[in-house]
Design a protein around this motif. Sequence first.
Motif, short mmCIF file in Angstrom:
data_model
loop_
_atom_site.label_atom_id
_atom_site.label_comp_id
_atom_site.label_asym_id
_atom_site.label_seq_id
_atom_site.Cartn_x
_atom_site.Cartn_y
_atom_site.Cartn_z
N GLY A 1 -5.27 4.56 2.07
CA GLY A 1 -4.23 3.55 2.37
C GLY A 1 -4.47 2.73 3.66
O GLY A 1 -4.59 1.57 3.73
N ALA B 1 -5.50 -1.38 3.80
CA ALA B 1 -4.53 -2.01 4.75
C ALA B 1 -5.67 -2.92 5.83
O ALA B 1 -5.28 -3.84 5.96
N VAL C 1 0.96 -1.13 0.08
CA VAL C 1 0.04 0.04 0.07
C VAL C 1 0.91 1.29 0.05
O VAL C 1 1.72 1.37 0.99
N SER D 1 0.10 6.50 3.36
CA SER D 1 -0.71 5.98 4.76
C SER D 1 -1.67 6.96 5.17
O SER D 1 -2.06 7.06 6.25
N ILE E 1 4.30 -0.96 8.65
CA ILE E 1 4.36 0.14 8.33
C ILE E 1 5.73 0.69 7.94
O ILE E 1 6.59 0.89 8.99
N ILE F 1 2.56 -1.00 4.40
CA ILE F 1 2.15 0.31 3.92
C ILE F 1 3.47 0.93 3.70
O ILE F 1 4.46 0.92 4.52
N GLU G 1 5.15 4.65 3.53
CA GLU G 1 4.86 6.07 3.60
C GLU G 1 6.20 6.88 3.54
O GLU G 1 7.08 6.56 4.09
#
Lengths: 284, 467
Positions: free
Chosen positions: B156, B160, B149, B152, B211, B172, B174
Motif C-alpha cells: 500500500g 501510494a 489504497v 498501509s 492517511i 490510504i 488503515e
Amino acid sequence: MSAKILEKQQLSENVFKLVLDAPKIAKKRKAGQFVVLRIHEQGERIPLTIADADPAKGTLTIIFQVVGKSTAHLSELKAGDSLLDLVGPMGQPTHVEKIGTVVCVGGGVGVAPVYPITQAMKNAGNHVISIIGARCKDLIIMEDEMKAVSDEIIVTTDDGSYGYHGFVSQALEEKYLMTGDRKIDMVVAIGPVPMMRALCDVTKKYNVPTVVSLNSIMVDATGMCGACRVTVGGKTRFVCVDGPEFDGHQVDFKELIDRQRIYLDQEKQCYDHYCTCRQQGKGA
Amino acid sequence: MEMKERLKIPRQPMPEQDPQVRKRNFDEVPLGYTPEFAKAEALRCIQCKKPECVEGCPVEVDIPGFIALIAEGKFIEAARKIKQTNALPAVCGRVCPQEVQCEIRCVRGKKAEPVAIGRLERFVADYERAAGEVSIPKIENKTGKKIAVVGSGPSGLTVAGDLVQMGHDVTIFEALHAAGGVLVYGIPEFRLPKAIVAAEVDYLKKLGVKIETSNVIGKVATVDELFAEGYDAVFLGTGAGLPSFMNIPGENLNGVYSANEYLTRSNLMKAYRFPEYDTPIVRGRNVAVIGGGNVAMDSARTAMRLGADHVYLVYRRSRQEMPARIEEIHHAEEEGIELHLLTNPIRYIGNGKGWVTGIECLQMELGEPDDSGRRRPVPIKGSEFIKDVDTVVVAIGAGSNPLVQSTTPGLDTNKWNYIIADEETGQTSREGVFAGGDIVTGAATVILAMGAGRKAARAMHKYVMSK
C-alpha cells in the motif's frame, strides 16, 4: 480517527455513559456491534459495545464500567475532551427477525449492550420481555430506556433491594419458563460470564435458543491476532470477527473465564500504580 | 582506485550490538556502516555493464548507480537515486532478503563475497534522514483522479508513493491506529526501529498522501462505497493477517499466543515497555516458539528480550528447510535461542487452571519431497517427549483476512480466500479494483509486496488516465 466526547453522564457508582461525535460509525453501526478506542498514546485498545447511536446527529453512545486503569482513565474524561482513536463498527450485527417472543436479558453493565438489541427486536415486531438485573438497586442502569422498548420488564437484584429478589436466570425460569404461559422463542443475554453461563444452563433445560454476546480480551479486533478466541461447539472462533454473539449453549464458558484472567496480575499492577499516582496528584 | 586494488578490498563487516547485551534490549542489532565502511564497500562494486543485481531486485533499484555515488562520497545523491524507484530504502535496507535477490546475482559473489548492497542501501537512507536533507520532489501535474489504497503495509505504501508522484490524489485507509502494516505490528523494533517506519510514512505524507488510520474497509465503508464517494480506483493491500493455528489440544490455554498477537502486543502496543505502556504481555521464563520462518525468529528473539531463561524454537523439518533468512537464524542462535529441529508439537498440557505448563512433541525424520519440493517430515514412532514451558508462540504462518473480500461482490478469490489478481498489473475481477502483496500471494516478503505495489501503480495510472 479521533472522536470528541459530547456528553458524559454517570449512571451508577462505577458506570459511565459517553456520547461521542462519530458520524461515520453512527451511520453504519447495527445492533450488536462494537467499537475499539484508545485514550492516549500509551493506552490499550479498548473494545466496547455500542449502546446507542443517532445517525442523524452523528453520535454514538458507549456505556462502560470502571474495572481497571483504562476504564478509570476513560471515566475521568470530560465533555469536550477527545479520544485519540475510535474504530468501528466491529463484529457481526445481531441477527434480528420476527420470531415471536424474545427475552432480552442484561446483567450489570451488560444492560447497555443489550439495549440496542432489545430495541431492534421490538422494531422487528417481536413481543419483547426484558429482564435486567444487578447486585443491588443502585447498580441498576437504563431501566426507563429498557422499559420504553419492551412489552414486559422485570428488574432483579441479588440482595432484594429492588424488584425481584434473585438472579436474572432465576427470574426467567420462575416467571416464564416454569409457568409455560407464553412460549419463549429466543433469549438474548449479555452480562458477566458467570451470569451468562447460569442463564444458558437454565435455557438449555427448557430447550430455548439462547444467544450470548462475549467480551473476551482483544487487541486489534479485526481478526488478526486471535487473542479473543473462544471454543464454540468444539471449534475455535474469534469473538471479534465471528462474534461477538454466539449460540450460548455451545460456548465453552470455563475456557472463556480462564482466558479472561490471563492478565489479572498485570491489570492490578497497572491500576494500583494509576490509583497511587492519582492520589499523589502526579497523573499516570 | 585501480580495479586490482578494488578487488582486494574484503566485504566490510556490519558492526553489531554484542549478543549478550542485545538479547536483553530492544535496540537495533546491526549498528550500520560508518561513511568509511560504506565507501570501502562501495569500491568493491565493479560497475558491471549489464548489472544482474538490478534484475534480482523486485523494484529495479539502480544498484550500480547508487553505489558509484557512495564511492564518490555523494551519500545524499545516492539516497535520492534509490528513491527514484524505491520509496522505502531504510526499510528495505534492513528487511529485504538481499542474499536471495540482488546479492546472489552479484558477480563478486562468484569468486569472493558479493557486494553488501543491503547494508549500503540502509547506510544512505539513514544518512539522508540523519542529515535532515530528505528532499520532497515537486509534483507538477495534478490529474484530479482519486485513488483509495486499503492497507498501509509495504504494498500500500508503495502504490501510494508511486501514484501520488504521478499527480493523483491518494488516500490510504488503515484499520489499525498506526500506519505501516506489518512494518509496525509485525517486525520488531530491534530489527526495524519504528521511528524509521514513521519517517518513511511521514515522507509519503509530505508527498501529499492522506492517511486515514482506524478505518476498517469492509466495516465503516465498503469498496463499492469508496467508488460511490468518488474514488476512481481502489488498491487492496490488506495483507495476510489471519493467524494459523495447528488445531491440536490445548491451543487455547493461557500463555499460548499466535505470533501475530505476541508481536502485535510487543511491537504495535509496546507491551515490552509495560507498565509505561498499558498493554500487557506474558513474560515467559521457558518459551516455545513453533515454526521456522522469519516470524518465528522475531517471536523467539522477542521472548528472549522479554526476559526468558530458555527459548526453544520448535521446527518440524531440518535446518536446511527453514524458511527464515540465514542471518536471522544466525542472530537468534547468537542470542541463545535453542533450536529443536525435526520436532513437532502434538499437544499442550495445562495446569488445570487454564495455563499452559508443557508441550508434548514428536521427533520427526525427513521422508520423500512434498508439494513444496522440500522433504516431508515424518513422525518417528514412540519418540514423544514433554518439555516444560510457560509460554508458547505459534508462528506457523498466516492466512487471508476476509473482511474486504466478504463485502465486495464480484471480487474473485482462490480456495484459500486470497484475492485473484493479474501478476503483471494487479487487476482483479472487479473493474477499477487492483490488489497486491500478501493478500494475493499469501504471506511473503516486504519487498515482494512492494514489487507488486509498483506494478499495480503503473496499471492503475494507465486505468484512471484512460477513463
